[in-house]
Design a protein around this motif. Structure first.
Motif, PDB file in Angstrom:
ATOM      1  N   CYS A  96       0.854  -1.174   0.000  1.00 16.86           N
ATOM      2  CA  CYS A  96       0.000   0.000   0.000  1.00 16.86           C
ATOM      3  C   CYS A  96       0.896   1.232   0.000  1.00 16.86           C
ATOM      4  CB  CYS A  96      -0.898  -0.024   1.233  1.00 16.86           C
ATOM      5  SG  CYS A  96      -1.951   1.409   1.439  1.00 16.86           S
ATOM      6  N   ARG A  97       0.501   2.235  -0.756  1.00 14.07           N
ATOM      7  CA  ARG A  97       1.274   3.473  -0.803  1.00 14.07           C
ATOM      8  C   ARG A  97       0.340   4.665  -0.789  1.00 14.07           C
ATOM      9  NH1 ARG A  97       2.459   7.125  -4.796  1.00 14.07           N
ATOM     10  NH2 ARG A  97       4.423   8.278  -4.612  1.00 14.07           N
ATOM     11  N   VAL A  98       0.737   5.704  -0.066  1.00 15.42           N
ATOM     12  CA  VAL A  98       0.007   6.964  -0.078  1.00 15.42           C
ATOM     13  C   VAL A  98       1.001   8.094  -0.303  1.00 15.42           C
ATOM     14  CG1 VAL A  98      -1.798   6.110   1.462  1.00 15.42           C
ATOM     15  CG2 VAL A  98       0.151   7.357   2.411  1.00 15.42           C
ATOM     16  N   GLU A  99       0.502   9.177  -0.819  1.00 20.22           N
ATOM     17  CA  GLU A  99       1.332  10.374  -0.983  1.00 20.22           C
ATOM     18  C   GLU A  99       0.456  11.600  -0.760  1.00 20.22           C
ATOM     19  OE1 GLU A  99       2.818  10.299  -5.029  1.00 20.22           O
ATOM     20  OE2 GLU A  99       1.090  11.428  -5.726  1.00 20.22           O
ATOM     21  N   GLY A 100       1.115  12.701  -0.431  1.00 19.62           N
ATOM     22  CA  GLY A 100       0.364  13.918  -0.213  1.00 19.62           C
ATOM     23  C   GLY A 100       1.263  15.058   0.210  1.00 19.62           C
ATOM     24  N   TRP A 101       0.650  16.054   0.775  1.00 20.27           N
ATOM     25  CA  TRP A 101       1.373  17.244   1.226  1.00 20.27           C
ATOM     26  C   TRP A 101       1.109  17.464   2.708  1.00 20.27           C
ATOM     27  CZ3 TRP A 101       4.766  20.051  -1.712  1.00 20.27           C
ATOM     28  CH2 TRP A 101       4.748  19.799  -3.086  1.00 20.27           C
ATOM     29  N   GLU A 102       2.174  17.717   3.427  1.00 22.03           N
ATOM     30  CA  GLU A 102       2.069  17.998   4.847  1.00 22.03           C
ATOM     31  C   GLU A 102       3.072  19.077   5.190  1.00 22.03           C
ATOM     32  OE1 GLU A 102       1.429  15.370   8.838  1.00 22.03           O
ATOM     33  OE2 GLU A 102       3.030  14.752   7.501  1.00 22.03           O
ATOM     34  N   LEU A 103       2.591  20.169   5.750  1.00 19.10           N
ATOM     35  CA  LEU A 103       3.450  21.301   6.109  1.00 19.10           C
ATOM     36  C   LEU A 103       4.282  21.750   4.905  1.00 19.10           C
ATOM     37  CD1 LEU A 103       4.692  20.108   9.620  1.00 19.10           C
ATOM     38  CD2 LEU A 103       2.847  21.729   9.082  1.00 19.10           C
ATOM     39  N   LEU A 104       3.616  21.851   3.757  1.00 24.32           N
ATOM     40  CA  LEU A 104       4.207  22.317   2.500  1.00 24.32           C
ATOM     41  C   LEU A 104       5.286  21.378   1.958  1.00 24.32           C
ATOM     42  CD1 LEU A 104       4.491  26.152   3.215  1.00 24.32           C
ATOM     43  CD2 LEU A 104       2.636  24.897   2.117  1.00 24.32           C
ATOM     44  N   SER A 105       5.361  20.185   2.475  1.00 26.23           N
ATOM     45  CA  SER A 105       6.329  19.209   1.974  1.00 26.23           C
ATOM     46  C   SER A 105       5.594  17.988   1.453  1.00 26.23           C
ATOM     47  CB  SER A 105       7.292  18.786   3.088  1.00 26.23           C
ATOM     48  OG  SER A 105       8.076  19.874   3.517  1.00 26.23           O
ATOM     49  N   TRP A 106       6.071  17.515   0.288  1.00 31.22           N
ATOM     50  CA  TRP A 106       5.491  16.314  -0.279  1.00 31.22           C
ATOM     51  C   TRP A 106       6.027  15.097   0.450  1.00 31.22           C
ATOM     52  CZ3 TRP A 106       7.774  12.087  -2.764  1.00 31.22           C
ATOM     53  CH2 TRP A 106       6.889  11.233  -3.445  1.00 31.22           C
ATOM     54  N   PHE A 107       5.153  14.108   0.649  1.00 32.18           N
ATOM     55  CA  PHE A 107       5.604  12.888   1.307  1.00 32.18           C
ATOM     56  C   PHE A 107       4.989  11.675   0.624  1.00 32.18           C
ATOM     57  CE2 PHE A 107       1.867  11.232   3.442  1.00 32.18           C
ATOM     58  CZ  PHE A 107       1.024  12.324   3.475  1.00 32.18           C
ATOM     59  N   GLU A 108       5.627  10.543   0.806  1.00 27.71           N
ATOM     60  CA  GLU A 108       5.040   9.265   0.441  1.00 27.71           C
ATOM     61  C   GLU A 108       5.314   8.276   1.563  1.00 27.71           C
ATOM     62  OE1 GLU A 108       6.662   7.345  -2.997  1.00 27.71           O
ATOM     63  OE2 GLU A 108       8.666   7.194  -2.162  1.00 27.71           O
ATOM     64  N   ARG A 109       4.399   7.372   1.738  1.00 24.61           N
ATOM     65  CA  ARG A 109       4.542   6.331   2.754  1.00 24.61           C
ATOM     66  C   ARG A 109       4.186   4.989   2.125  1.00 24.61           C
ATOM     67  NH1 ARG A 109       6.379  10.096   4.889  1.00 24.61           N
ATOM     68  NH2 ARG A 109       5.769  11.138   6.828  1.00 24.61           N
ATOM     69  N   TRP A 110       4.942   3.982   2.526  1.00 18.18           N
ATOM     70  CA  TRP A 110       4.694   2.618   2.069  1.00 18.18           C
ATOM     71  C   TRP A 110       4.328   1.737   3.251  1.00 18.18           C
ATOM     72  CZ3 TRP A 110       4.814   1.140  -3.036  1.00 18.18           C
ATOM     73  CH2 TRP A 110       5.400   2.021  -3.947  1.00 18.18           C
ATOM     74  N   GLY A 111       3.451   0.821   3.015  1.00 15.88           N
ATOM     75  CA  GLY A 111       3.179  -0.186   4.021  1.00 15.88           C
ATOM     76  C   GLY A 111       4.292  -1.213   4.043  1.00 15.88           C
ATOM     77  N   GLN A 112       4.188  -2.152   4.962  1.00 16.24           N
ATOM     78  CA  GLN A 112       5.247  -3.148   5.143  1.00 16.24           C
ATOM     79  C   GLN A 112       5.204  -4.243   4.095  1.00 16.24           C
ATOM     80  OE1 GLN A 112       2.449  -3.095   6.798  1.00 16.24           O
ATOM     81  NE2 GLN A 112       1.753  -5.184   7.265  1.00 16.24           N
ATOM     82  N   GLY A 113       4.112  -4.333   3.365  1.00 13.07           N
ATOM     83  CA  GLY A 113       3.972  -5.349   2.339  1.00 13.07           C
ATOM     84  C   GLY A 113       3.285  -6.592   2.868  1.00 13.07           C
ATOM     85  N   THR A 114       2.501  -7.207   2.007  1.00 15.59           N
ATOM     86  CA  THR A 114       1.832  -8.453   2.365  1.00 15.59           C
ATOM     87  C   THR A 114       1.975  -9.424   1.189  1.00 15.59           C
ATOM     88  OG1 THR A 114      -0.237  -9.425   3.166  1.00 15.59           O
ATOM     89  CG2 THR A 114      -0.437  -7.634   1.565  1.00 15.59           C
ATOM     90  N   LEU A 115       2.357 -10.649   1.489  1.00 16.63           N
ATOM     91  CA  LEU A 115       2.635 -11.628   0.454  1.00 16.63           C
ATOM     92  C   LEU A 115       1.358 -12.300  -0.031  1.00 16.63           C
ATOM     93  CD1 LEU A 115       4.675 -13.277  -1.216  1.00 16.63           C
ATOM     94  CD2 LEU A 115       4.837 -14.855   0.734  1.00 16.63           C
ATOM     95  N   VAL A 116       1.216 -12.323  -1.340  1.00 15.40           N
ATOM     96  CA  VAL A 116       0.131 -13.050  -1.991  1.00 15.40           C
ATOM     97  C   VAL A 116       0.753 -14.156  -2.832  1.00 15.40           C
ATOM     98  CG1 VAL A 116      -1.673 -12.912  -3.742  1.00 15.40           C
ATOM     99  CG2 VAL A 116      -1.449 -11.090  -2.026  1.00 15.40           C
ATOM    100  N   THR A 117       0.312 -15.379  -2.582  1.00 11.35           N
ATOM    101  CA  THR A 117       0.808 -16.526  -3.328  1.00 11.35           C
ATOM    102  C   THR A 117      -0.373 -17.227  -3.984  1.00 11.35           C
ATOM    103  OG1 THR A 117       2.611 -16.836  -1.739  1.00 11.35           O
ATOM    104  CG2 THR A 117       2.120 -18.667  -3.227  1.00 11.35           C
ATOM    105  N   VAL A 118      -0.287 -17.399  -5.287  1.00 11.22           N
ATOM    106  CA  VAL A 118      -1.358 -18.065  -6.033  1.00 11.22           C
ATOM    107  C   VAL A 118      -0.799 -19.367  -6.591  1.00 11.22           C
ATOM    108  CG1 VAL A 118      -3.061 -17.870  -7.878  1.00 11.22           C
ATOM    109  CG2 VAL A 118      -2.322 -15.821  -6.629  1.00 11.22           C
ATOM    110  N   SER A 119      -1.395 -20.459  -6.163  1.00 13.13           N
ATOM    111  CA  SER A 119      -0.928 -21.772  -6.602  1.00 13.13           C
ATOM    112  C   SER A 119      -1.665 -22.205  -7.870  1.00 13.13           C
ATOM    113  CB  SER A 119      -1.143 -22.798  -5.500  1.00 13.13           C
ATOM    114  OG  SER A 119      -2.522 -22.927  -5.218  1.00 13.13           O
ATOM    115  N   SER A 120      -0.959 -22.940  -8.686  1.00 14.96           N
ATOM    116  CA  SER A 120      -1.559 -23.398  -9.952  1.00 14.96           C
ATOM    117  C   SER A 120      -2.259 -24.734  -9.786  1.00 14.96           C
ATOM    118  CB  SER A 120      -0.479 -23.511 -11.021  1.00 14.96           C
ATOM    119  OG  SER A 120       0.543 -24.388 -10.595  1.00 14.96           O
TER     120      SER A 120
END
Length: 120
Positions: A96-120
């Motif tokens: 997950c990622r978000v971005e925006g403006w806070e106190l006139l500064s641009w920022f982005e934040r990433w989540g820690q990630g979650t693994l998705v595994t699809v078996s055949s």
């Protein structure tokens, strides 16, 4: 600051479904864009689906169109990704990622990630 916590990854069979959720906390009013990305070993992180908070415009990667749906809940500050008709090539770590403006500064934040595994 904004913090992100993801949940919902796991194992699915080909043709199955999974739902990912990203919960945002902190100064969520500063968020402009939100999205889900994914990454597999040796490849660059790529956009899966993105959402612009101001325009309500949604963008999907070609591989996600017709199978994945991104949605948000403003009351809970969550961003969900419903994934249907999963394929083995969807196996990846999803961020997950978000971005925006806070106190006139641009920022982005990433989540820690979650693994998705699809078996055949």
């Amino acid at each position: 600051q904004v913090q992100l916590v993801e949940s919902g990854g796991g194992l699915a069979q080909t043709g199955g479904s999974l739902r990912l959720s990203c919960a945002a906390s902190g100064n969520t009013f500063s968020i402009n864009n939100m999205g889900w990305y994914r990454q597999t070993p040796g490849k660059q992180r790529e956009l899966v689906a993105g959402f612009n908070r101001a325009t309500n415009n949604i963008k999907y990667a070609d591989f996600a169109k017709g199978r994945f749906t991104i949605s948000r809940d403003n009351t809970k500050n969550t961003l969900d990704l419903q994934m249907n008709s999963l394929k083995p090539e969807d196996t990846a770590v999803y961020f997950c990622r978000v971005e925006g403006w806070e106190l006139l500064s641009w920022f982005e934040r990433w989540g820690q990630g979650t693994l998705v595994t699809v078996s055949s």
